[in-house]
Design a protein around this motif. Structure first.
Motif, short mmCIF file in Angstrom:
data_model
loop_
_atom_site.label_atom_id
_atom_site.label_comp_id
_atom_site.label_asym_id
_atom_site.label_seq_id
_atom_site.Cartn_x
_atom_site.Cartn_y
_atom_site.Cartn_z
N ASP A 69 0.88 -1.22 -0.03
CA ASP A 69 -0.04 0.02 0.01
C ASP A 69 0.91 1.26 -0.10
OD1 ASP A 69 -2.77 1.33 0.39
OD2 ASP A 69 -1.88 1.78 2.17
N ARG A 70 1.98 1.22 0.95
CA ARG A 70 2.76 2.43 0.80
C ARG A 70 3.67 2.67 -0.50
NH1 ARG A 70 2.49 6.31 3.07
NH2 ARG A 70 4.65 6.82 3.27
N ILE A 71 3.96 1.51 -1.28
CA ILE A 71 4.54 1.62 -2.39
C ILE A 71 3.56 2.33 -3.53
CG2 ILE A 71 5.38 0.37 -4.43
CD1 ILE A 71 6.92 -1.62 -2.31
N SER A 72 2.23 1.84 -3.32
CA SER A 72 1.17 2.24 -4.31
C SER A 72 1.14 3.63 -4.32
CB SER A 72 -0.11 1.55 -4.03
OG SER A 72 -1.19 2.08 -4.59
N GLN A 73 1.20 4.01 -2.87
CA GLN A 73 0.90 5.63 -2.55
C GLN A 73 2.04 6.41 -3.04
OE1 GLN A 73 0.01 6.52 1.58
NE2 GLN A 73 -1.22 4.77 1.74
N LEU A 74 3.36 6.01 -3.20
CA LEU A 74 4.55 6.85 -3.69
C LEU A 74 4.34 6.69 -5.10
CD1 LEU A 74 7.10 5.32 -0.97
CD2 LEU A 74 6.18 7.76 -1.30
N LEU A 75 3.58 5.73 -5.94
CA LEU A 75 3.80 5.82 -7.28
C LEU A 75 2.14 6.12 -7.99
CD1 LEU A 75 6.02 2.31 -7.70
CD2 LEU A 75 6.86 4.90 -7.93
N GLY A 76 1.75 6.89 -7.18
CA GLY A 76 0.46 7.51 -7.85
C GLY A 76 -0.47 6.61 -7.95
N GLY A 77 -0.64 5.52 -6.87
CA GLY A 77 -1.87 4.75 -6.84
C GLY A 77 -1.83 3.49 -7.62
N ILE A 78 -0.68 3.29 -8.28
CA ILE A 78 -0.66 1.94 -9.11
C ILE A 78 -0.78 0.87 -8.02
CG2 ILE A 78 1.94 1.99 -9.00
CD1 ILE A 78 1.77 0.64 -12.08
N GLN A 79 -1.06 -0.40 -8.33
CA GLN A 79 -1.50 -1.48 -7.52
C GLN A 79 -0.37 -2.62 -7.61
OE1 GLN A 79 -4.81 -3.96 -8.36
NE2 GLN A 79 -4.65 -4.95 -6.46
#
Length: 518
Positions: free
Chosen positions: A342-352
């Motif tokens: 989830d944290r990685i997703s937030q850092l990359l513009g919401g990509i899952q």
């Protein structure tokens, strides 16, 4: 003065000699593959089609060996762990050596060795010597880097063995087989003509065991309240740089990437479920935390990156019990893993961030968590300026054995953990629209594929039609469309697997290549 000159000369030699020694021991990836061809011929899983246990062990060991060889070629890689490997080796003649050796029930020689080497040449020699294979051809390889530059055009030429090599080893000459295959190419009809009777006999023999397998799965799933029990495959991916399988022929080719899904026999699967059933009776308290989970039997025990409980088929009840007792800790680690995604997703513009079992190596939860943690730390340091939710609806997977990002035909991004942040940002933004289009096509293809499978199953009265994970939806759709144009009475009541080669599995399943010839 002369004393000073001697000192300078000695210091220079100390600097130069190690480089010369290293240079003389260097070996390219292509050289290593060429040198290991006798080894691949001796242990290749496709030669063990009727021996699932030996085939499974060799597939798993080849996967680990491939990872070891890849690490050796990575620039600056220094963290090497001793790797213990076991292979079953085919032999055309009895071994005349006085050294005591272990043989499987099928008569194959079992060889175990530990790799501790830090260069390709030493690794290749260790492997060949451990398997009692000749190393003379290795010495003839031109491994000097300067000579390699001068002979660059020669290195791309496939290695050509003397005819005496095939006479001595009993292996078939690929050139002769290729010529025969080109003269008489296997067609679907001719192959079914030759193999349908044998497949029907094996299938009928396996029917009682198939019913027993379904009964055991149902009873254990119901009793333990499991989501599913899977005894399907040991999935292995490795780059052989020399083999591809077409028809029933093993051909030498250019670089190819092969993924095998090898099913265990029905009898072996039943024995695994019986073993689990005995554990349920003896230690019911240790299985209290499995409710709602998927349980898979594979070559290692633990929890997979997908959150499934893995039971190693070579392990005893004691090891299984330890895994069940550790489940609360695994569940905690899984929550931390989901938080990282989830944290990685937030850092990359919401990509899952996703993990695709069919396309990625079978990773443990610990291995996958370490991969995520490493990538997350790198992202935090770089602080990429992605607009929040700008990439929502897109998907990505992480892989540690790649160096450049790519976009898969199914629409997800494949991102290397070592990818440069600036390159990553540019690639995702540039390919975002194409990725959305691919994802939309994927949904359409999945619907088309399912419809064609149902139509084909009904037309040919198949008991089951399925594919290996390495067969893409595009390939499956093409295969089914062409099958529907044929009249194939041979297939009535059969189990048909769409693969990359022709084969009859030990329980009667027919495997045909997706690009079969009519």
């Amino acid at each position: 003065m002369f004393c000073c000159l001697r000192t300078v000369k000695r210091l220079c030699l100390e600097k130069i000699l190690p480089q010369c020694i290293l240079q003389s021991r260097s070996l390219s990836g292509a050289d290593a593959i060429n040198a290991l061809r006798p080894f691949y011929f001796a242990v290749h899983p496709d030669f063990f089609g009727q021996h699932p246990k030996e085939r499974e062990v060799n597939e798993n060991s080849l996967k680990r060996l491939n990872g070891y060889l890849e690490n050796l070629q990575k620039p600056g890689f220094r963290s090497f762990k001793p790797t213990r490997l076991t292979f079953y080796v085919r032999e055309s003649e009895p071994n005349s050596s006085n050294v005591p050796e272990s043989f499987s029930a099928s008569g194959f020689r079992a060889v175990s060795f530990t790799l501790r080497t830090r260069d390709l040449l030493s690794t290749v020699l260790d492997i060949l010597n451990s398997c009692s294979l000749s190393t003379e051809h290795v010495q003839s390889l031109n491994v000097n880097s300067q000579s390699r530059k001068e002979a660059k055009t020669v290195l791309n030429r496939p290695i050509k063995w003397d005819k005496t090599y095939y006479s001595f080893t009993g292996f078939k000459d690929p050139e002769e087989e290729l010529e025969q295959a080109q003269r008489v190419e296997t067609t679907l009809i001719s192959w079914l003509d030759d193999n349908e009777a044998g497949a029907v006999k094996k299938l009928k023999k396996s029917l009682p065991l198939r019913k027993e397998l379904e009964r055991l799965k149902f009873e254990l799933s119901h009793h333990l309240q499991l989501s599913d029990i899977r005894l399907l495959f040991l999935q292995v991916a490795y780059d052989m740089n020399s083999f591809s399988v077409g028809s029933s022929l093993l051909l030498l080719s250019k670089k190819c990437y092969s993924m095998w899904q090898r099913s265990w026999g029905i009898a072996h699967r039943c024995s695994q479920l019986h073993s689990l059933g005995r554990l349920v009776q003896q230690r019911p308290e240790v299985l209290k935390n499995v409710k709602g989970r998927t349980l898979i039997f594979t070559d290692r025990s633990g929890m997979s990156a997908a959150g499934h409980i893995m039971l190693g088929t070579m392990d005893v009840h004691h090891h299984w019990t330890k895994i069940f007792e550790r489940l609360p800790n695994y569940y905690k680690l899984q929550k931390r893993m989901l938080f990282l995604e989830d944290r990685i997703s937030q850092l990359l513009g919401g990509i899952q961030v996703i993990y695709i079992e069919e396309l990625q190596p079978l990773l443990t939860l610990e291995e996958y968590y370490d991969t995520l943690d490493c990538f997350y730390s790198k992202l935090l340091d770089s602080r990429l300026p992605f607009h929040p939710r700008s990439l929502r609806g897109l998907q990505m997977i992480l892989e540690s054995d790649r160096y450049a990002p790519s976009l898969h035909e199914l629409g997800h991004f494949t991102i290397p953990t070592a990818c440069d942040p600036a390159t990553l940002q540019w690639f995702i933004i540039a390919k975002a629209q194409e990725a959305r289009q691919n994802l939309k096509r994927k949904e359409e293809m999945m619907i088309t594929e399912k419809e064609l499978i149902n139509t084909s199953t009904e037309k040919f009265s198949l008991d089951r039609l399925y594919k290996e994970p390495s067969v893409s939806s595009v390939q499956m759709i093409d295969c089914c469309k062409r099958l529907l144009e044929e009249s194939l009475p041979y297939l009535q009541g059969m189990h048909l697997c769409i693969s990359h080669f022709y084969s009859v599995l030990q329980d009667g399943d027919l495997c045909i290549p997706w690009n079969w010839k009519s």
